[in-house]
Design a protein around this motif. Structure first.
Motif: not given
Length: 208
Positions: A9-33
């Motif tokens: 379960t911890l491995v799955a949670v870490c995987g979900a965190q990586l996917v979600s934060v990478l998605e967030r990182q893309i849009f933060d880059f686009l907004g120069y945040q």
């Protein structure tokens, strides 16, 4: 809940965190945040270390990951308060998320679902020459609520990760203690004293 299921379960949670934060990182880059970009980058590194520690049975890595999650939750609570303008914070005037080096706002401000962007001409005198002055209307969901949803998801995953990280560290520690107390000698080839037989064979004579 067994150790194996908690670890998986911890491995799955870490995987979900990586996917979600990478998605967030893309849009933060686009907004120069820049502040969120830096926080996301650190989070990605720590989650990878936590994932490595979970797979390789390294409790120190998992402990460090759990400690970081406390800071990560604190950061995301601040972001939520920032966009909801709690206290003295203001999403319109404060540029702390860009380190005050640009006037950019969230990428979702102009690109949210249903948003219509209209350029205003002539631009006000206070507007920088290299920036356009616009109005945004018709959004189905305001950009601040999208940012709040992103941060809320990160808080939820962080809380789940913290709980399972503590559980996995507890299980690993108990296994190590059990090994040291019961089975630690086996790996070193320890053998208990062997009983020796003192029975001596005597010759037997049979009469014809």
């Amino acid at each position: 809940m067994g150790y194996c299921s908690g670890r998986c379960t911890l491995v799955a949670v870490c995987g979900a965190q990586l996917v979600s934060v990478l998605e967030r990182q893309i849009f933060d880059f686009l907004g120069y945040q820049w502040a969120p970009i830096l926080a996301n980058f650190i989070h990605i590194i720590v989650v990878i270390l936590g994932l490595f520690g979970t797979i390789q049975y390294r409790p120190r890595y998992i402990t460090g990951y759990a400690v970081w999650l406390i800071l990560w939750v604190t950061w995301n609570v601040f972001v939520i308060c920032f966009y909801l303008e709690a206290g003295d914070l203001s999403k319109e005037t404060d540029l702390i998320l860009t380190f005050n080096i640009s006037m950019h706002r969230s990428w979702w401000m102009e690109n949210g679902p249903g948003c219509t962007v209209t350029s205003v001409t002539p631009a006000p005198d206070w507007a920088p020459e290299d920036h356009r002055y616009i109005t945004v209307s018709g959004c189905f969901l305001e950009y601040q609520y999208i940012e709040v949803a992103h941060s809320s998801l990160q808080i939820f995953l962080a809380l789940a990760g913290f709980i399972y990280a503590c559980y996995v560290v507890k299980c690993i520690t108990e296994e190590e203690d059990s090994f040291d107390f019961i089975g630690g000698f086996d790996s070193y080839g320890y053998q208990g004293p062997q009983k020796t037989s003192h029975l001596q064979l005597q010759p037997m004579y049979m009469s014809k």
